[in-house]
Scaffold this motif. Sequence first.
Motif, mmCIF file in Angstrom:
data_model
loop_
_atom_site.group_PDB
_atom_site.id
_atom_site.type_symbol
_atom_site.label_atom_id
_atom_site.label_comp_id
_atom_site.label_asym_id
_atom_site.label_seq_id
_atom_site.Cartn_x
_atom_site.Cartn_y
_atom_site.Cartn_z
ATOM 1 N N ASP A 82 0.825 -1.201 0.000
ATOM 2 C CA ASP A 82 0.000 0.000 0.000
ATOM 3 C C ASP A 82 0.865 1.260 0.000
ATOM 4 N N ASP A 83 2.170 1.110 -0.121
ATOM 5 C CA ASP A 83 3.095 2.239 -0.040
ATOM 6 C C ASP A 83 3.100 3.043 -1.345
ATOM 7 N N THR B 263 5.300 4.992 -2.596
ATOM 8 C CA THR B 263 6.589 4.921 -3.299
ATOM 9 C C THR B 263 6.653 3.667 -4.165
ATOM 10 N N ILE B 264 6.173 2.560 -3.634
ATOM 11 C CA ILE B 264 6.136 1.312 -4.413
ATOM 12 C C ILE B 264 5.145 1.460 -5.564
ATOM 13 N N HIS B 265 4.009 2.097 -5.304
ATOM 14 C CA HIS B 265 3.022 2.328 -6.369
ATOM 15 C C HIS B 265 3.645 3.135 -7.504
ATOM 16 N N SER B 266 4.385 4.187 -7.166
ATOM 17 C CA SER B 266 5.014 5.035 -8.186
ATOM 18 C C SER B 266 5.999 4.260 -9.043
ATOM 19 N N ALA B 267 6.660 3.281 -8.454
ATOM 20 C CA ALA B 267 7.659 2.493 -9.186
ATOM 21 C C ALA B 267 7.013 1.408 -10.039
ATOM 22 N N SER B 268 5.751 1.115 -9.812
ATOM 23 C CA SER B 268 5.065 -0.003 -10.460
ATOM 24 C C SER B 268 4.596 0.336 -11.876
ATOM 25 N N ASP B 269 4.629 -0.670 -12.739
ATOM 26 C CA ASP B 269 4.106 -0.553 -14.102
ATOM 27 C C ASP B 269 2.621 -0.851 -14.131
ATOM 28 N N ASN B 270 2.172 -1.675 -13.191
ATOM 29 C CA ASN B 270 0.814 -2.175 -13.195
ATOM 30 C C ASN B 270 0.336 -2.245 -11.750
ATOM 31 N N ILE B 271 -0.788 -1.612 -11.442
ATOM 32 C CA ILE B 271 -1.332 -1.639 -10.086
ATOM 33 C C ILE B 271 -2.685 -2.343 -10.134
ATOM 34 N N ILE B 272 -2.802 -3.382 -9.295
ATOM 35 C CA ILE B 272 -4.042 -4.165 -9.203
ATOM 36 C C ILE B 272 -4.692 -3.845 -7.873
ATOM 37 N N GLU B 273 -5.830 -3.188 -7.913
ATOM 38 C CA GLU B 273 -6.587 -2.821 -6.696
ATOM 39 C C GLU B 273 -7.528 -3.974 -6.354
ATOM 40 N N ILE B 274 -7.435 -4.450 -5.105
ATOM 41 C CA ILE B 274 -8.338 -5.538 -4.697
ATOM 42 C C ILE B 274 -9.381 -5.011 -3.729
#
Length: 183
Positions: free
Chosen positions: A169-170, A172-183
């Motif tokens: 849920d961080d 910073t990790i979200h910003s680095a991600s290419d693909n975000i899967i919301e559950i």
Amino acid sequence: MLEFNDVLVEGAEKTVSMMAQDRQLTCITGGSSKVRTQLLLAMMGLAKIKSGFVCIDGEPLEASNLKTFRQMMSYAPSQLVADGEINVYEPPTVQDVFSWKDNREADISNGLLEEEMKRTMAPHDKAQLLAVAVLRKRPILLVDQPDALSAGYLRQLVSNGLQVIVSSDDPTIHSASDNIIEI
């Protein structure tokens, strides 16, 4: 490509569908951390799937190919636990990590481990778990709750050809991600 098709795990309120591509950092976010952990474990066949299925390159995870699936993945749990602590799923202790046959065969020396731990930029315990998983040299890396300081390291792993799937849920990790899967 690792794929979830309408997967429902213990504790989840809704199904999850996703595709994680090679050379991408995919982040599973939202919901509870317990459910996100269950999803990562389901990718390795370690958590029961109530409905739906997991596939790699179109091949569904089944009892007959479970070992093959696991040999394609390495997993960094969110934390080490004290010896004797009991959980439904108990993350490994340091001794467990080094005693696993797969890790012994990966030829992970203390010097190599220390070098890789520094590259992760994470605090010691998180760095150790992530470094051991990376040094196993598997094409798919699953990381449960990586430290935000490791975002750049995870991006580097992706640029080196790994498929990295994290639970976080961080921001910073979200910003680095290419693909975000919301559950």
